[in-house]
Design an enzyme around this catalytic site. Structure first.
Site, PDB file in Angstrom:
ATOM      1  N   HIS A  33     -10.751  65.459  18.544  1.00 43.40           N
ATOM      2  CA  HIS A  33     -10.856  66.102  17.229  1.00 43.40           C
ATOM      3  C   HIS A  33     -12.013  67.110  17.219  1.00 43.40           C
ATOM      4  CE1 HIS A  33      -9.122  62.025  16.069  1.00 43.40           C
ATOM      5  NE2 HIS A  33      -8.238  62.846  15.557  1.00 43.40           N
ATOM      6  N   LYS A 145      -2.223  67.544  22.550  1.00 46.31           N
ATOM      7  CA  LYS A 145      -1.885  66.150  22.833  1.00 46.31           C
ATOM      8  C   LYS A 145      -0.607  65.766  22.093  1.00 46.31           C
ATOM      9  CE  LYS A 145      -2.455  61.703  21.976  1.00 46.31           C
ATOM     10  NZ  LYS A 145      -2.214  61.210  20.635  1.00 46.31           N
ATOM     11  N   ASP A 146      -0.461  66.274  20.872  1.00 43.14           N
ATOM     12  CA  ASP A 146       0.767  66.041  20.103  1.00 43.14           C
ATOM     13  C   ASP A 146       1.610  67.312  20.189  1.00 43.14           C
ATOM     14  OD1 ASP A 146       0.104  63.345  18.811  1.00 43.14           O
ATOM     15  OD2 ASP A 146      -1.685  64.537  18.444  1.00 43.14           O
ATOM     16  N   MET A 180      -7.326  61.239  24.992  1.00 44.11           N
ATOM     17  CA  MET A 180      -8.032  60.530  23.919  1.00 44.11           C
ATOM     18  C   MET A 180      -7.131  60.419  22.696  1.00 44.11           C
ATOM     19  SD  MET A 180     -11.906  61.822  24.048  1.00 44.11           S
ATOM     20  CE  MET A 180     -12.860  61.664  25.559  1.00 44.11           C
ATOM     21  N   SER A 182      -7.030  58.123  18.663  1.00 43.53           N
ATOM     22  CA  SER A 182      -7.635  57.112  17.781  1.00 43.53           C
ATOM     23  C   SER A 182      -7.037  55.737  18.057  1.00 43.53           C
ATOM     24  CB  SER A 182      -7.399  57.476  16.317  1.00 43.53           C
ATOM     25  OG  SER A 182      -7.873  58.778  16.058  1.00 43.53           O
TER      26      SER A 182
END
Ligand code: AMP
Length: 273
Positions: A33, A145-146, A180, A182
Site C-alpha cells: 500500500h 498484485k490485483d 504482500m 493484508s
C-alpha cells in the site's frame, strides 16, 4: 495529515489541497500500500488514501467480519509515508439509505476472481466509482498484485468516461517472492514457508513459455508443483493482459495469473510474460 470521516470534512480538505492522487485501500496497510502512496507523491500531487472495508465486495461466506483492521497503525504508517489526506467513510456514508445503483462490469470481470467470487467485482466497481465521485482525484493508484481488478477498474473508467487517470503500480513482494497482502496475516508460520512457491511456480512457468514450451503442458506442471507444496490451485492461466481472456499460445500483451488456497488464505499472484 488531514483525516476526513464525513463528506463535509472531505469537501473542506479537498478544497484546501487541490488536485490529488487517490490510493483506495481496505486498511491493514503494508509496504504494498505504501508503494502506491509513494507513486502518487512521486507524480507530484498530494496523496490521498481511503480506508474502507467495503462490505459489498465480500461474499456471504467470506471474511468481512474478521478482515484485519488496525486504524491507529494505518494512520501512523500513512502519516510517515507523507500522505496528505485520509478518507475514512462509514458504511452509512458510503451506502446511504435507499441506494439503488450497482455497477456491473462485464468483459474483464467475468472470468477468474469474477467467477470464483460472484458479486465481488460489482462491489469493487461500485465502491471505486463512489470514491472517485467523493474524492474527485486527478489520478488513482492501484496495485498490479490485483491485476484483474486494475483491468476491471480501467474498463469501467473508459466505459463511463470518468475523468480520472488509472495508474498501475508493480507488486511489492517479501524477499522470498511472496506478494504482500493484508490477508497474509492469517497464514500460520508453516504456511508462510510454503506460500512463496506460488510465485516461484509462476516465474518458472513464464520462463518455459517464453522459451517456447507448450502452454497447456507448462500450466499443468505449474499447478502440480503448487499442489505438491500443499497449496490448492484454483487457476493458473495465461491470459490476455487487458481482456483477461485465456490464450492458448503466447501473444502480447500476456499475463500469467494465479489464485490458490493455502489454509484460510486465497493467495493471488500474477506476472508479465
Ligand atoms: P486492499 O487494501 O487489499 O484492497 O488493497 C488496496 C490497494 O493496494 C489495491 O490497489 C491493491 O492492489 C494494492 N496492493 C495490495 N497489495 C499490494 C502489493 N503487495 N503490492 C502492490 N500493491 C498492492
Amino acid at each position: 495529515m488531514i483525516i476526513a470521516r464525513t463528506l463535509q470534512e472531505l469537501r473542506d480538505a479537498r478544497e484546501a489541497l487541490g488536485p490529488v492522487g487517490l490510493v483506495p485501500t481496505m486498511g491493514a496497510l503494508h509496504e504494498g500500500h505504501l508503494a502506491l502512496i509513494a507513486a502518487a507523491r512521486v507524480a507530484g500531487q498530494p496523496a490521498a488514501a481511503s480506508i474502507f472495508v467495503n462490505p459489498t465486495q465480500f461474499g456471504p461466506k467470506e471474511d468481512f467480519n474478521h478482515y484485519p483492521r488496525d486504524e491507529a497503525g494505518d494512520l501512523a504508517k500513512l502519516e510517515s509515508a507523507g500522505c496528505a489526506l485520509v478518507w475514512m467513510p462509514s458504511v452509512e456514508v458510503m451506502y446511504p439509505p435507499h441506494g439503488a445503483t450497482t455497477i456491473h462490469v462485464n468483459g474483464p470481470a467475468q472470468h477468474w476472481e469474477g467467477a470464483a467470487r460472484p458479486g465481488h467485482f460489482a462491489g469493487v466497481a461500485t465502491v471505486v466509482a463512489k470514491l472517485f465521485g467523493q474524492v474527485r482525484p486527478e489520478a488513482a493508484y492501484f496495485g498490479e498484485k490485483d491485476w484483474q481488478q486494475v483491468q476491471v477498474v480501467s474498463r469501467m473508467v473508459a466505459d463511463l468516461h470518468l475523468p480520472v487517470r488509472i495508474v498501475p503500480v508493480p507488486t511489492v513482494r517479501e524477499n522470498n517472492g511472496l506478494a504482500m497482502s493484508s490477508r497474509n496475516a492469517y497464514l500460520t508460520p508453516e504456511e508462510r514457508k510454503a506460500a512463496p512457491i506460488l510465485h516461484a511456480a509462476l516465474t518458472h512457468a513464464a520462463k518455459e513459455i517464453v522459451a517456447g514450451k507448450q502452454v497447456a503442458e507448462t500450466l499443468h506442471h505449474a499447478r502440480h508443483e503448487v499442489a505438491q507444496a500443499g497449496i490448492i490451485p484454483d487457476y493458473i492461466a495465461l491470459v490476455h493482459a487487458e481482456t483477461l481472456d485465456p490464450i492458448p499460445a503466447l501473444t502480447h500483451p500476456a499475463r500469467l495469473i494465479a489464485a490458490a488456497k493455502l489454509g484460510r488464505v486465497r493467495l493471488l499472484d500474477n506476472i508479465p510474460v
